[in-house]
Scaffold this motif. Sequence first.
Motif, short mmCIF file in Angstrom:
data_model
loop_
_atom_site.label_atom_id
_atom_site.label_comp_id
_atom_site.label_asym_id
_atom_site.label_seq_id
_atom_site.Cartn_x
_atom_site.Cartn_y
_atom_site.Cartn_z
N ARG A 9 0.83 -1.20 0.00
CA ARG A 9 0.00 0.00 0.00
C ARG A 9 0.87 1.26 0.00
O ARG A 9 1.83 1.36 0.74
N VAL A 311 -4.81 -9.45 -7.32
CA VAL A 311 -5.35 -9.28 -5.97
C VAL A 311 -6.39 -10.36 -5.72
O VAL A 311 -7.28 -10.59 -6.55
N ASN A 317 -12.32 -8.53 1.78
CA ASN A 317 -11.93 -7.28 1.12
C ASN A 317 -12.77 -6.96 -0.11
O ASN A 317 -12.37 -6.15 -0.95
N TYR A 321 -11.34 -3.91 -2.73
CA TYR A 321 -10.27 -4.47 -3.57
C TYR A 321 -9.88 -3.56 -4.73
O TYR A 321 -8.73 -3.59 -5.18
N ASP A 324 -7.17 -1.50 -3.74
CA ASP A 324 -5.94 -2.30 -3.72
C ASP A 324 -5.32 -2.38 -5.11
O ASP A 324 -4.10 -2.29 -5.27
#
Length: 344
Positions: A9, A311, A317, A321, A324
């Motif tokens: 991240r 991912v 999540n 996502y 992400d």
Amino acid sequence: MQLHWYVERMTLAALGTVFAAGMASASDNRIAVVPGGPHPYFAPWELGAADAKKEFGIASVDYKVPAEWKLDLQTGLLESLVTQGYKGFGIFPGDPVGVNSSIKELKEAGVVVAALGGCTVDPTDAAFCFATDPFNTSYLQAKETIKAMGGKGNLVHLTGQLIDTNTTLRLQAVQKAVDETNGAVTLLQTVADTDAQEAGDQKINALLGAQKDKIDGIVATAYITSVVTAKSLRALGDKRIKFIAFNDDPIILDAIKDGFASGTAVQNPYGQAYVGAYALDLLAGGKCTMKADAPWIKTPQTAHFIDSGVVQVTTANIATYKDDLKRLTHDIQSTFKANYLACK
């Protein structure tokens, strides 16, 4: 359930730095991202292209799609775009070998080409291949399906078009995961060419109708294949069969929410177009060349592979996502120049 994928991240401040750096490198290059044919997988390429144009100050980054999955239609489109002044192409190869002659001609004409989403086969004049690692992703999907099955039972592998650059690698990967169980898991059946609505409906529903009670797990390694499987399991009301899907169609996401799928591996097509356009602009402008000693991944197809990332989406999540994926994309972009390019 955890898969062995991760997303590093970045802070919002770091992302702001990336955007600012991009805006400072305005150019007059015309870039196009060109799939091998129509397919829902490539829809995020259009957004990735538009964002790259805006954020890196590129004259144009356009999404162009051949009318059908035919190599001559793709190469004809590329030739037409060259006459319009395009200097860089990110392509999903309509044929991983057959397209190489066209790439060579484009290079001789001063046009740079990169393979996005799927690779050309070496020797090739494509600058690099930026795509999902199909072997590793499918291997991990199969391992997680087997884990969800309790490490034993009958597994079915549903996959896409045999003309797809990546299908052979996916077949090998699932077989490897099964072999590692030393007989505890049996690959009951592999069904290919299911990544189209009509063929997928026919083959997958016929399989479940005949063998549902024998199947303990399903790993689907193609997009439409996964959608059809999710719909079929829901229609049957079957939550016993453990199912790992591929990509993030709303039908797949709903199947995860409702317990008809354990998870799905979501690729990064947005990032392929976004980072691909960024790199092609620098290469087409003559500012940069590819580093010979870059941290390349060697695959059965090419020695110049870069993983665009995956991912894993589960109930944990499913709401976040997409953030992400964007963080993953900007992380790759922010280090791409230092890792892969030698610039003046």
